[in-house]
Design a protein around this motif. Sequence first.
Motif, PDB file in Angstrom:
ATOM      1  N   HIS A   1      39.348   0.303 -19.340  1.00 34.81           N
ATOM      2  CA  HIS A   1      39.000  -1.107 -19.175  1.00 34.81           C
ATOM      3  C   HIS A   1      37.680  -1.396 -19.864  1.00 34.81           C
ATOM      4  O   HIS A   1      36.823  -0.522 -19.986  1.00 34.81           O
ATOM      5  CB  HIS A   1      38.805  -1.472 -17.691  1.00 34.81           C
ATOM      6  CG  HIS A   1      40.017  -1.298 -16.848  1.00 34.81           C
ATOM      7  ND1 HIS A   1      39.970  -1.265 -15.484  1.00 34.81           N
ATOM      8  CD2 HIS A   1      41.326  -1.165 -17.162  1.00 34.81           C
ATOM      9  CE1 HIS A   1      41.180  -1.122 -14.992  1.00 34.81           C
ATOM     10  NE2 HIS A   1      42.012  -1.050 -15.997  1.00 34.81           N
TER      11      HIS A   1
ATOM     12  N   VAL B   1      44.785  -2.711 -19.430  1.00 37.31           N
ATOM     13  CA  VAL B   1      44.857  -1.252 -19.495  1.00 37.31           C
ATOM     14  C   VAL B   1      45.597  -0.816 -20.759  1.00 37.31           C
ATOM     15  O   VAL B   1      46.719  -1.253 -21.012  1.00 37.31           O
ATOM     16  CB  VAL B   1      45.567  -0.690 -18.254  1.00 37.31           C
ATOM     17  CG1 VAL B   1      45.673   0.821 -18.343  1.00 37.31           C
ATOM     18  CG2 VAL B   1      44.815  -1.099 -16.990  1.00 37.31           C
TER      19      VAL B   1
ATOM     20  N   HIS C   1      39.976  -6.238 -19.446  1.00 34.44           N
ATOM     21  CA  HIS C   1      40.573  -5.613 -18.269  1.00 34.44           C
ATOM     22  C   HIS C   1      42.042  -5.278 -18.464  1.00 34.44           C
ATOM     23  O   HIS C   1      42.777  -5.074 -17.501  1.00 34.44           O
ATOM     24  CB  HIS C   1      40.411  -6.546 -17.057  1.00 34.44           C
ATOM     25  CG  HIS C   1      40.091  -5.807 -15.787  1.00 34.44           C
ATOM     26  ND1 HIS C   1      39.363  -4.644 -15.763  1.00 34.44           N
ATOM     27  CD2 HIS C   1      40.394  -6.073 -14.489  1.00 34.44           C
ATOM     28  CE1 HIS C   1      39.230  -4.232 -14.519  1.00 34.44           C
ATOM     29  NE2 HIS C   1      39.843  -5.085 -13.724  1.00 34.44           N
TER      30      HIS C   1
END
Length: 289
Positions: free
Chosen positions: A36, A74, A72
């Motif tokens: 992240h 992944v 954020h």
Amino acid sequence: MKFQEALIPARTKDMFLLKLYHSQVKPGKRQNRRHHHTEFEIALFKSGSGTYTVGDTAYAIQPGDIFLFSTHEVHCITEIHEGEDMLLLNVHFEPRFIWSTGNDLFDAKYLKIFFERNDAFENRLDRQNPATAVIRSLILQMEDEFAKQLPEYELMVKIQLLTILVTVSRHYDYVSRESSRPAVHVKSLSQIEDAIHYIHDHLDSDLSLDDLAKAANMSRSYFSTIFKRLNGISPWDYITIKRIEQSIEYLESTDSSILEIACRCGFNNTANFNRAFKKITGKTPSEYR
């Protein structure tokens, strides 16, 4: 992995608005590690082939591929095929590099590809779309600007980045045309930026939503809403990621204990630190070190 970094620094010490760097990785299978960051990412693969795993989707990689990642989100390269090393060029940039009020020609609306995706969106840009070659050229021009650093190269890099974002919006059917996101008032942009500077100046201290809202001169609920609208993540996720990034610097450059590093990065105990560190990096601090 080898890094060659070029930065456009932020007003806050030790922070950046845009970072361009190269990565070179040897062939082999790799652990699918959660990854992240608070920045948006554009990645251009120069050589090598393999697999990029994004959430539950696996994309094949070949030279010339371009990937886009929001905050954020992944993502991890999970396999590099035998043969040549994988060489990629990464561009990471903070959302405020685009929406900061110090730049009259730049606005949060240009970030739609990261916030307002439709069902057709894929992280890997369509290889057959002629616009992909245009974007590839623009990324290499950014690389050249950093290498030569002619006068006003920072502005030229920003113009090239903006051109990439507009090109994606125009030539790929990836953006929702039925957005309900209201425009953010220009005063709010400045207020959120003030709060971001406050966060970076107090990462080692206790931070509360009241503190951040006060720094932005907003109500708690309005601050949280506008912060996430502009940055793609909540204030708390932003703070946690920045603290973990700071802790990684200490893990790599000092012999301080895990507890000492946790305290220096705003965590009140090692249990919270370990939990947050593993959530962001996929490893515990001890494993990382």
